[in-house]
Design an enzyme around this catalytic site. Structure first.
Site: not given
Ligand code: GLU
Length: 504
Positions: A248-250, A252
């Site tokens: 996920s966005k977490r 990167g």
């Protein structure tokens, strides 16, 4: 392999740039089609008008073009095929596999709240309209309420289907909702449009991310209701971040455009292909042709794939070096380390072009753009030290700026005192006045100086490296100094002396 001609599709919703998982799906389908000489179809699933994003179709095409994933048919747009879906709906209504539901969104919301309060299993619909009498239907119709069309799921029993990656999978029908097939705006939902298209486009294999696995029993039951033969299914393993949670966005960047200006498409294709597929447990580097030749559903893994950015960087470095060689030099040399003597490899004009372009984009605006002649001198010195082209401006900015920025303490390393460092730099300044600035002359002038000064060669060269580049690790010192030139080197060494004086 089935007798059927292979026809596969990539069916993104136009909500922006595809993310890593989507593009991996596209690649696997494409490799499979090319392996079997089948067709790869691009279909835009744009039936959710609320999620549509302007420019998304171009973004999808651009991403596929970047990776050279070409399609044989399409793009087809579901929004242009509404008549087909309406005909399908009519068929299901006629055969009593579907029904009209007049429940308002407010009622549905209330119903869900109440269900949650009672801690009932989270079904999204209580089937109130499933068995309406003709009178009730007449009443709703006369109020002008636009119904949605729902599928009449079997209430009990089980649905089993075979997945080519995971084997037989069984769901209890009681877990399945009466899903909406047609919304009140006249657009079909994903489920209906997806299976109608897969049927009419004669898709042989549906290969998609395993987040769609729970939709598959619903699809299988829909195929049955239509009396259509379903395609073969292959659900691709989830992609996890390095911490083993869902990518996920977490972790990167997850959207493909974040990779487009940083990585080479060849590296990205190779990397994506190994997210859930492998030939054996050792081969990492595959050309596009090798991937096509070897790709098979049998070798898709059931267990999740881990997205390892370091591996992508490593692969990119590999392709960068390989492509940087002039044509007539054997590609095998791509993995060879820099020559022990520090003799820089030759680079291709192609590589210089790419380097020029990336420096143009990545150097800070205040830095003057280097000439091609200068970049040609630098390219062989840095090529072995790059994993991505971006790193050229990031790590080798000292070639382009007036003066590198660094802390004076760096000059001393572990061994030197301020006095010895100043003495060393001043001796170098004096010696360099009459030295010619080519790597050989520089080495001949500076190597003996270390022992004259009673310094270890490593310490003395380290001192000079920091003074001239601002970095502890840089390309071979004498080549670097030769490229930087006399004037700049002397000025930088002088600045280093001043910094040390000011610091003491
Ligand atoms: N439109 C779906 C998506 O966005 C397609 C899923 C499928 O391949 O069935 O991924």
């Amino acid at each position: 392999m089935s007798e059927r001609t292979v026809r596969v599709r990539f069916a993104p919703s136009p909500t922006g740039y595809p993310h890593i998982g989507n593009i991996r799906t596209a690649l696997f389908n494409w490799l499979f089609a090319r392996h079997h000489g089948g067709a790869f179809i691009l279909r835009i699933e744009d039936t959710d008008q609320t999620r549509k994003v302007e420019g998304a179709v171009d973004a999808i095409k651009k991403s596929l073009d970047w990776l050279k994933i070409d399609w044989d048919e399409g793009p087809y747009f579901q929004s242009e095929r509404l008549q087909i879906y309406h005909r399908c709906i009519q068929r299901l209504l006629d055969s009593i596999h579907a029904y009209k539901c007049y429940c308002s969104p407010e009622r549905l919301a209330r119903m869900r709240e109440e269900m949650a309060e009672r801690k009932e299993s989270m079904r999204s619909y209580d089937r109130r309209c499933r068995d309406l009498t003709p009178e009730e239907i007449g009443r709703f119709e006369s109020q002008g309420i636009m119904p949605v069309i729902r599928f009449k799921m079997p209430l009990d029993g089980q649905t089993t289907f075979h997945d080519l990656v995971r084997g037989d999978i069984t769901f209890d029908n009681s877990e399945l909702d009466d899903i909406v097939l047609l919304k009140s705006d006249g657009y079909p939902t994903y489920h209906l449009a997806n299976i109608a298209d897969d049927h009419y486009m004669e898709i042989s294999h549906v290969m998609r991310g395993d987040e769609w696995l729970s939709s598959t029993p619903r699809h299988v039951l829909l195929y049955r209701a239509f009396d259509w033969e379903p395609p073969l299914f292959a659900h691709l393993p989830m992609i996890l971040g390095p911490d083993k949670s869902k990518l996920s966005k977490r972790h990167g960047a997850t959207s493909i455009d974040d990779y487009m200006d940083k990585y080479l498409p060849e590296a990205m294709v190779n990397f994506l292909a190994l997210l859930g597929w492998s030939l054996d447990d050792k081969t990492e580097i595959f050309s596009r042709e090798e991937l096509i030749q070897n790709f098979s559903i049998e070798r898709i893994s059931r267990s999740p794939a881990v997205f390892n950015r370091d591996k992508l960087d490593w692969m990119n470095g590999y392709y960068l070096r390989r492509d940087s060689r002039p044509q007539d030099i054997n590609n095998e040399a791509a993995t060879a380390p820099v020559d022990a003597e520090g003799i820089a490899p030759q680079v291709s004009t192609d590589f210089v072009d790419r380097l020029m372009e990336s420096l143009d984009n990545d150097l800070p605006p205040e830095v003057r753009r280097p000439t091609r002649e200068y970049v040609e001198q630098i390219a062989p010195l840095i090529v072995e030290r790059l994993k991505t082209l971006r790193e050229a401006a990031e790590n080798f900015g000292f070639f382009f700026v007036d003066e590198p920025i660094y802390e004076s303490g760096l000059l001393l390393g572990k061994q030197l005192t301020v006095e010895t460092a100043i003495r060393g730099l001043e001796a170098a300044l004096e010696r360099l006045q009459d030295t010619q600035f080519d790597a050989l002359s520089l080495e001949e002038a500076l190597r003996p100086l270390a022992s004259d000064l009673g310094l270890k060669t490593g310490d003395f060269f380290g001192l000079l490296r920091i003074a001239t580049t601002g970095r502890t690790a840089a390309p071979p010192l004498f080549e670097t100094m030769a490229v930087l030139g006399k004037e700049r080197c002397l000025k930088r060494i002088q600045t280093a002396v001043t910094k040390l004086r000011e610091s003491s």
